[in-house]
Design an enzyme around this catalytic site. Structure first.
Site, short mmCIF file in Angstrom:
data_model
loop_
_atom_site.label_atom_id
_atom_site.label_comp_id
_atom_site.label_asym_id
_atom_site.label_seq_id
_atom_site.Cartn_x
_atom_site.Cartn_y
_atom_site.Cartn_z
N CYS A 11 5.11 -5.04 11.69
CA CYS A 11 4.82 -4.93 13.03
C CYS A 11 3.66 -4.12 14.15
CB CYS A 11 5.11 -5.33 13.90
SG CYS A 11 6.55 -6.55 13.79
N ASP A 394 -5.98 -5.88 -4.12
CA ASP A 394 -5.14 -4.37 -3.74
C ASP A 394 -3.69 -4.32 -3.84
OD1 ASP A 394 -3.77 -6.79 -1.73
OD2 ASP A 394 -5.68 -5.65 -0.46
N CYS A 494 8.95 0.07 -3.77
CA CYS A 494 8.97 -0.63 -3.90
C CYS A 494 8.10 -1.63 -6.11
CB CYS A 494 7.62 -1.93 -3.56
SG CYS A 494 6.24 -1.10 -2.71
#
Length: 535
Positions: A11, A394, A494
């Protein structure tokens, strides 16, 4: 907060305060109580961070609703009725104030309805305990915090998200006759939080808090010129308000800005033994015009493109001739694609036109991602026909969009060859800090890598799976070179599986244990929560 088509972001947050004194020229209409009008403009500039819901809370001591919150499902333009002059003006009049905080949301946890839109407002008879707040990030120890709260008598949580947990933890610090400073509230609650959180808070006394977690995982920028203060998740909203570039700074990790009794201060609330800035902000999420922690997003992405070109020139596997072009996947890949093309001395062409009214598939929430991806991009046969195409993306997370694109580029665009080049290493592990990819099973790369190192054979298998002629990722070391930060100052969980917090690492182990068990429909922290209460 928590969930990504290819990826859903977390957000964005924003805050503005017209401090006592001469009204700043940037304040609308020259009236301090109109400072809140700046908030929707700021939220528009961080709309890239979430399109599910938007809202703001304004402080005006001269009305019964000292704090008043407007929030709804929809984009900023929809929520604030910006296409309807009369309705927009009515909202601005109703929610006028000398200070305001705001939020744009993509759901990383919790339902997609108005009750989960932010800011959250907690009413109380005492003004110091009546506050509203919004945050960007995710608590990795959400399940543990929830279990502890519910284990105490008479406690109840109405929503399934970490935002409510934070609200209750702040309320706990304000309970009774204690009168802690806002920075002391942060000192207390940060001891219980594991994860990412940049937050803004405003109370009915007109006090404001802007804070960034001790690792600085999520970005947070601020500016103070004269009597006008503003803060946002990115630098672009501040620049577009009219603040001078030299006035715009990143809030250091573990620090808080407070405005109490009209006095501005910056204070450290927690030690920061290291930073762990989310590398994906520079690769994908942030506005390309933003500068985060003194690093330009645009320059970082151009360096990633140069890294792709360097690898291409090193092995010379794909011919570079008059029929070779570089095509970016709009829009976040354009800087990398242009830089790659420049270094390879081949044209960079916009062979895919994005339908800007279809929405970003990673932000839209539930639904058929494949259908959304098909309507999102239109291939130009005039550009692609008969060409050898370097398609620059990307990142590849779930691969849904990439598979659709490759098929459309080949069948509708008429490309002769398609060579996918990814300006990022393979995404091999979930994110538990505010990006919606919380299970291993939903990720593309682990299915094909199967624990093997990334080599030519693996990348050839990946290309075949996607329908490309070839595929190449960047190596992990390219990321820190592009951002110009040492690897130990970035969160690269990640792409490495190494998390900067204990609970993040624990959740990864749960995610690995759940591989192939059919839990992909649930996020790892939700599965963990279920397991916790089943014991």
């Amino acid at each position: 907060m928590l969930p990504m088509a290819e990826i859903h972001h977390e957000c964005g947050i924003a805050a503005v305060y017209q401090l006592p004194g001469d009204v700043h020229p940037l304040c609308p209409e020259g009236l301090p109580e109109q400072a809140s009008r700046l908030l929707p403009r700021m939220l528009l500039d961080i709309q890239n961070r979430g399109q599910l819901a938007a809202g703001m809370t304004a402080y005006h001591p001269g009305r019964d609703q000292i704090l008043d919150t407007h929030k709804e499902i929809g984009t900023v333009s929809e929520v604030f009725r910006l296409s309807h002059k009369g309705k927009a003006e009515s909202l601005m009049q109703r929610y006028s104030g000398v200070a305001a905080i705001g939020h744009v949301r993509y759901a990383t946890c919790g339902a997609e309805d108005r009750n989960y839109a932010q800011p959250y407002e907690r009413h109380h008879l005492e003004k110091r305990k009546w506050f509203a707040f919004a945050f960007n990030g995710q608590l990795a120890n959400y399940a543990a915090l929830k279990e502890k709260l519910l284990s105490e008598a008479e406690y109840h949580l109405a929503r399934e998200n970490d935002t409510e947990i934070i609200m209750h933890e702040i309320s706990r610090e304000l309970s009774g006759d204690r009168r802690p400073r806002l920075v002391d509230v942060m000192k207390a609650v940060c001891q219980r939080f594991d994860g990412a959180y940049s937050l803004v808070l405003l109370n009915a006394q007109g006090d404001m808090l802007v804070a960034r977690d001790p690792l600085g995982i999520k970005p947070l920028c601020y500016a103070l010129e004269g009597t006008l203060f503003a803060a946002a998740s990115e630098s672009v909203p501040l620049l577009n308000l009219g603040f001078q570039p030299e006035s715009i700074k990143s809030l250091p990790p573990g620090h808080a800005i407070t405005i109490t009794g009209g006095k501005f201060a910056i204070e450290k609330f927690a030690d920061s033994p290291r930073s762990a800035h989310c590398f994906f902000e520079w690769v994908y999420f942030a506005n390309v015009a933003s500068t985060l922690d003194d690093r330009s997003v645009y320059l970082s992405r151009t360096t990633l493109g140069e890294e792709l070109a360097r690898l291409e020139l090193a092995d010379g596997g794909v011919p570079l001739d008059e029929n070779t072009i570089v095509v970016p996947v709009p829009d976040t890949s354009k800087a990398a694609a242009d830089a790659m093309a420049h270094r390879l001395r081949v044209p960079s062409r916009e062979g895919l036109i994005r339908n800007r009214y279809s929405g970003r598939t990673f932000i839209e929430g539930s639904g058929n991602r494949k259908n959304k991806a098909e309507s999102k991009y239109t291939p130009l046969r005039e550009v692609l026909g008969g060409k050898r195409v370097f398609l620059v993306e990307d990142s590849i997370v779930r691969s849904t969009t990439m598979r659709v694109l490759l098929n459309r580029i080949r069948t509708l665009g008429g490309a002769k060859e398609i060579h996918v080049r990814v300006a990022c290493p393979p995404i091999i592990a979930p994110c538990f800090y505010g990006i919606d990819m919380s299970t291993v099973d939903e990720l593309f790369a682990p299915k094909l890598m199967r624990g093997r190192p990334l080599n030519d054979e693996v990348q050839a298998e990946m290309a075949a799976s996607l329908g490309a002629d070839s595929l190449r990722y960047l190596p992990i070391e390219s990321i820190s070179r592009a951002i110009r930060l040492e690897p130990n100052k970035l969160c690269q969980a990640c792409i490495t599986g190494q998390y900067p917090t204990d609970h993040g690492q624990q959740l990864y182990q749960i995610a690995l244990e759940n591989v192939g068990k059919g839990d992909s429909a649930s996020r790892t922290y939700e599965v963990q929560h279920t397991l916790t209460f089943a014991q």
